[in-house]
Scaffold this motif. Sequence first.
Motif, PDB file in Angstrom:
ATOM      1  N   VAL A 134       0.851  -1.188   0.000  1.00  0.00           N
ATOM      2  CA  VAL A 134       0.000   0.000   0.000  1.00  0.00           C
ATOM      3  C   VAL A 134       0.889   1.241   0.000  1.00  0.00           C
ATOM      4  CG1 VAL A 134      -1.786   1.282   1.228  1.00  0.00           C
ATOM      5  CG2 VAL A 134      -1.841  -1.222   1.204  1.00  0.00           C
ATOM      6  N   VAL A 135       0.647   2.135  -0.965  1.00  0.00           N
ATOM      7  CA  VAL A 135       1.445   3.348  -1.099  1.00  0.00           C
ATOM      8  C   VAL A 135       0.518   4.552  -1.220  1.00  0.00           C
ATOM      9  CG1 VAL A 135       3.344   2.108  -2.215  1.00  0.00           C
ATOM     10  CG2 VAL A 135       1.554   3.152  -3.625  1.00  0.00           C
ATOM     11  N   ALA A 136       1.094   5.742  -1.119  1.00  0.00           N
ATOM     12  CA  ALA A 136       0.319   6.972  -1.291  1.00  0.00           C
ATOM     13  C   ALA A 136      -0.167   7.084  -2.733  1.00  0.00           C
ATOM     14  CB  ALA A 136       1.176   8.182  -0.918  1.00  0.00           C
ATOM     15  N   LEU A 137      -1.207   7.866  -2.936  1.00  0.00           N
ATOM     16  CA  LEU A 137      -1.798   7.986  -4.262  1.00  0.00           C
ATOM     17  C   LEU A 137      -0.801   8.494  -5.298  1.00  0.00           C
ATOM     18  CD1 LEU A 137      -5.389   9.414  -3.681  1.00  0.00           C
ATOM     19  CD2 LEU A 137      -4.763   7.158  -4.556  1.00  0.00           C
ATOM     20  N   ASP A 138       0.115   9.358  -4.871  1.00  0.00           N
ATOM     21  CA  ASP A 138       1.060   9.948  -5.826  1.00  0.00           C
ATOM     22  C   ASP A 138       2.346   9.139  -5.973  1.00  0.00           C
ATOM     23  OD1 ASP A 138       2.174  10.424  -3.369  1.00  0.00           O
ATOM     24  OD2 ASP A 138       2.348  12.601  -3.598  1.00  0.00           O
ATOM     25  N   ALA A 139       2.360   7.903  -5.455  1.00  0.00           N
ATOM     26  CA  ALA A 139       3.582   7.090  -5.481  1.00  0.00           C
ATOM     27  C   ALA A 139       3.618   6.115  -6.649  1.00  0.00           C
ATOM     28  CB  ALA A 139       3.736   6.327  -4.171  1.00  0.00           C
ATOM     29  N   GLY A 140       2.687   6.237  -7.567  1.00  0.00           N
ATOM     30  CA  GLY A 140       2.734   5.388  -8.762  1.00  0.00           C
ATOM     31  C   GLY A 140       2.221   3.986  -8.556  1.00  0.00           C
ATOM     32  N   GLY A 141       1.074   3.820  -7.909  1.00  0.00           N
ATOM     33  CA  GLY A 141       0.503   2.492  -7.699  1.00  0.00           C
ATOM     34  C   GLY A 141       0.029   1.871  -9.006  1.00  0.00           C
ATOM     35  N   ASP A 142       0.075   0.529  -9.067  1.00  0.00           N
ATOM     36  CA  ASP A 142      -0.449  -0.179 -10.235  1.00  0.00           C
ATOM     37  C   ASP A 142      -1.969  -0.090 -10.282  1.00  0.00           C
ATOM     38  OD1 ASP A 142       2.098  -1.428 -11.232  1.00  0.00           O
ATOM     39  OD2 ASP A 142       2.064  -2.253  -9.199  1.00  0.00           O
ATOM     40  N   ILE A 143      -2.575  -0.002  -9.085  1.00  0.00           N
ATOM     41  CA  ILE A 143      -4.013   0.205  -8.943  1.00  0.00           C
ATOM     42  C   ILE A 143      -4.222   1.333  -7.938  1.00  0.00           C
ATOM     43  CG2 ILE A 143      -6.127  -0.783  -7.933  1.00  0.00           C
ATOM     44  CD1 ILE A 143      -5.571  -3.361  -9.227  1.00  0.00           C
ATOM     45  N   LEU A 144      -5.225   2.177  -8.172  1.00  0.00           N
ATOM     46  CA  LEU A 144      -5.583   3.223  -7.224  1.00  0.00           C
ATOM     47  C   LEU A 144      -7.011   2.994  -6.738  1.00  0.00           C
ATOM     48  CD1 LEU A 144      -4.294   6.459  -9.046  1.00  0.00           C
ATOM     49  CD2 LEU A 144      -3.029   4.917  -7.538  1.00  0.00           C
ATOM     50  N   LEU A 145      -7.231   3.248  -5.464  1.00  0.00           N
ATOM     51  CA  LEU A 145      -8.579   3.266  -4.892  1.00  0.00           C
ATOM     52  C   LEU A 145      -8.788   4.661  -4.330  1.00  0.00           C
ATOM     53  CD1 LEU A 145      -8.808  -0.179  -3.022  1.00  0.00           C
ATOM     54  CD2 LEU A 145     -10.014   0.490  -5.114  1.00  0.00           C
ATOM     55  N   ALA A 146      -9.698   5.421  -4.922  1.00  0.00           N
ATOM     56  CA  ALA A 146      -9.903   6.804  -4.498  1.00  0.00           C
ATOM     57  C   ALA A 146     -11.251   7.290  -5.001  1.00  0.00           C
ATOM     58  CB  ALA A 146      -8.783   7.705  -5.022  1.00  0.00           C
ATOM     59  N   PRO A 147     -11.856   8.272  -4.324  1.00  0.00           N
ATOM     60  CA  PRO A 147     -13.151   8.798  -4.782  1.00  0.00           C
ATOM     61  C   PRO A 147     -13.095   9.391  -6.180  1.00  0.00           C
ATOM     62  CG  PRO A 147     -12.744   9.419  -2.509  1.00  0.00           C
ATOM     63  CD  PRO A 147     -11.466   8.833  -3.024  1.00  0.00           C
ATOM     64  N   ASP A 148     -11.948   9.969  -6.559  1.00  0.00           N
ATOM     65  CA  ASP A 148     -11.836  10.606  -7.871  1.00  0.00           C
ATOM     66  C   ASP A 148     -11.038   9.765  -8.864  1.00  0.00           C
ATOM     67  OD1 ASP A 148      -9.422  10.860  -6.594  1.00  0.00           O
ATOM     68  OD2 ASP A 148      -9.136  12.987  -7.077  1.00  0.00           O
ATOM     69  N   ALA A 149     -10.858   8.483  -8.592  1.00  0.00           N
ATOM     70  CA  ALA A 149     -10.143   7.609  -9.520  1.00  0.00           C
ATOM     71  C   ALA A 149     -10.949   7.447 -10.802  1.00  0.00           C
ATOM     72  CB  ALA A 149      -9.900   6.245  -8.880  1.00  0.00           C
ATOM     73  N   GLU A 150     -10.250   7.206 -11.902  1.00  0.00           N
ATOM     74  CA  GLU A 150     -10.904   7.057 -13.194  1.00  0.00           C
ATOM     75  C   GLU A 150     -11.190   5.584 -13.447  1.00  0.00           C
ATOM     76  OE1 GLU A 150      -8.471   8.888 -16.116  1.00  0.00           O
ATOM     77  OE2 GLU A 150      -8.654  10.901 -15.254  1.00  0.00           O
ATOM     78  N   GLY A 151     -12.312   5.131 -12.965  1.00  0.00           N
ATOM     79  CA  GLY A 151     -12.669   3.729 -13.124  1.00  0.00           C
ATOM     80  C   GLY A 151     -13.996   3.441 -12.452  1.00  0.00           C
ATOM     81  N   PRO A 152     -14.384   2.179 -12.399  1.00  0.00           N
ATOM     82  CA  PRO A 152     -15.686   1.819 -11.842  1.00  0.00           C
ATOM     83  C   PRO A 152     -15.773   2.042 -10.340  1.00  0.00           C
ATOM     84  CG  PRO A 152     -14.377  -0.140 -12.271  1.00  0.00           C
ATOM     85  CD  PRO A 152     -13.619   1.004 -12.858  1.00  0.00           C
ATOM     86  N   ARG A 153     -16.964   2.328  -9.869  1.00  0.00           N
ATOM     87  CA  ARG A 153     -17.228   2.472  -8.441  1.00  0.00           C
ATOM     88  C   ARG A 153     -17.321   1.070  -7.846  1.00  0.00           C
ATOM     89  NH1 ARG A 153     -22.664   5.231  -7.293  1.00  0.00           N
ATOM     90  NH2 ARG A 153     -23.187   4.324  -5.285  1.00  0.00           N
ATOM     91  N   VAL A 154     -16.509   0.788  -6.827  1.00  0.00           N
ATOM     92  CA  VAL A 154     -16.423  -0.576  -6.312  1.00  0.00           C
ATOM     93  C   VAL A 154     -17.039  -0.748  -4.919  1.00  0.00           C
ATOM     94  CG1 VAL A 154     -14.500  -1.355  -7.721  1.00  0.00           C
ATOM     95  CG2 VAL A 154     -14.025  -0.076  -5.645  1.00  0.00           C
ATOM     96  N   PHE A 155     -17.043   0.318  -4.106  1.00  0.00           N
ATOM     97  CA  PHE A 155     -17.745   0.251  -2.828  1.00  0.00           C
ATOM     98  C   PHE A 155     -17.970   1.676  -2.331  1.00  0.00           C
ATOM     99  CE2 PHE A 155     -13.208  -0.598  -1.974  1.00  0.00           C
ATOM    100  CZ  PHE A 155     -12.880   0.467  -1.145  1.00  0.00           C
ATOM    101  N   ASP A 156     -18.906   1.796  -1.371  1.00  0.00           N
ATOM    102  CA  ASP A 156     -19.237   3.098  -0.804  1.00  0.00           C
ATOM    103  C   ASP A 156     -18.895   3.131   0.670  1.00  0.00           C
ATOM    104  OD1 ASP A 156     -20.213   3.740  -3.270  1.00  0.00           O
ATOM    105  OD2 ASP A 156     -22.339   3.697  -2.704  1.00  0.00           O
ATOM    106  N   GLY A 157     -18.376   4.268   1.125  1.00  0.00           N
ATOM    107  CA  GLY A 157     -18.136   4.485   2.542  1.00  0.00           C
ATOM    108  C   GLY A 157     -19.109   5.512   3.079  1.00  0.00           C
TER     109      GLY A 157
END
Length: 236
Positions: free
Chosen positions: A43-66
């Motif tokens: 697990v790394v910070a959003l700006d650390a170049g992850g292969d996958i990102l999980l974030a509210p503003d990520a460009e991809g499908p919505r996977v779960f809600d908090g």
Amino acid sequence: MSTAEGRADEDFRLGAPPPLIESGLLDYVLPRFSLKTGIRVEVVALDAGGDILLAPDAEGPRVFDGRQAKWRMQINTPSHEGAARFADWLTSEIGQRTVTSYEVEGAAPFDLPKADEREVAEVSFDGDADLGHDLSVAHCARCHAVSEATRMNAMASTPSFAVLRAMADWDRRFQTFYILNPHPAFTQVEDVTEPFPINRPSPIAPMEITIDDLQAILAYVSGVEPADLGAPIEHQ
């Protein structure tokens, strides 16, 4: 290559913001994924170049809600097998059940988007859609119904492009198709996939494309009319 080395090659980095990390969800979910697959996730910070990102503003499908945000999944390295396996697992019934079973003081802080509330992300691709059509007919129509014109030549057990287009994660499926069975046995993507082993040649005429070809296919598929699969099945 040993099994351990193979799994190490599949290890990947997951980018997440502090609120998600501090929620404890990843500490609950990721060990269960790793136990099942042997793939380790850093697990790394959003700006650390992850292969996958999980974030509210990520460009991809919505996977779960908090409670405070709706969380999306963005795949930055679609060719990474470990990242692709995690994406498949997280959106599978088992992965979804793992997310919703996480509790803090007897309450589940995360839920899944309800079927009738799922948001559809607008996806666009810059490739040549006309070329993508021709490439799809040349390479894919031997198994898939690429269009109505190729329907009679397709395999009945293989989903058509229209059916695949109706799936929420259609773009990820097409972007990573060459690592999804049975495609690796006969697909070569220039500068991406490894050559076929000398002792295991392609069992059928190989599909050889470039990244630009793949972008053209994605541009074509983005304009395919999704099949009407009916309303989702609701379980009591």
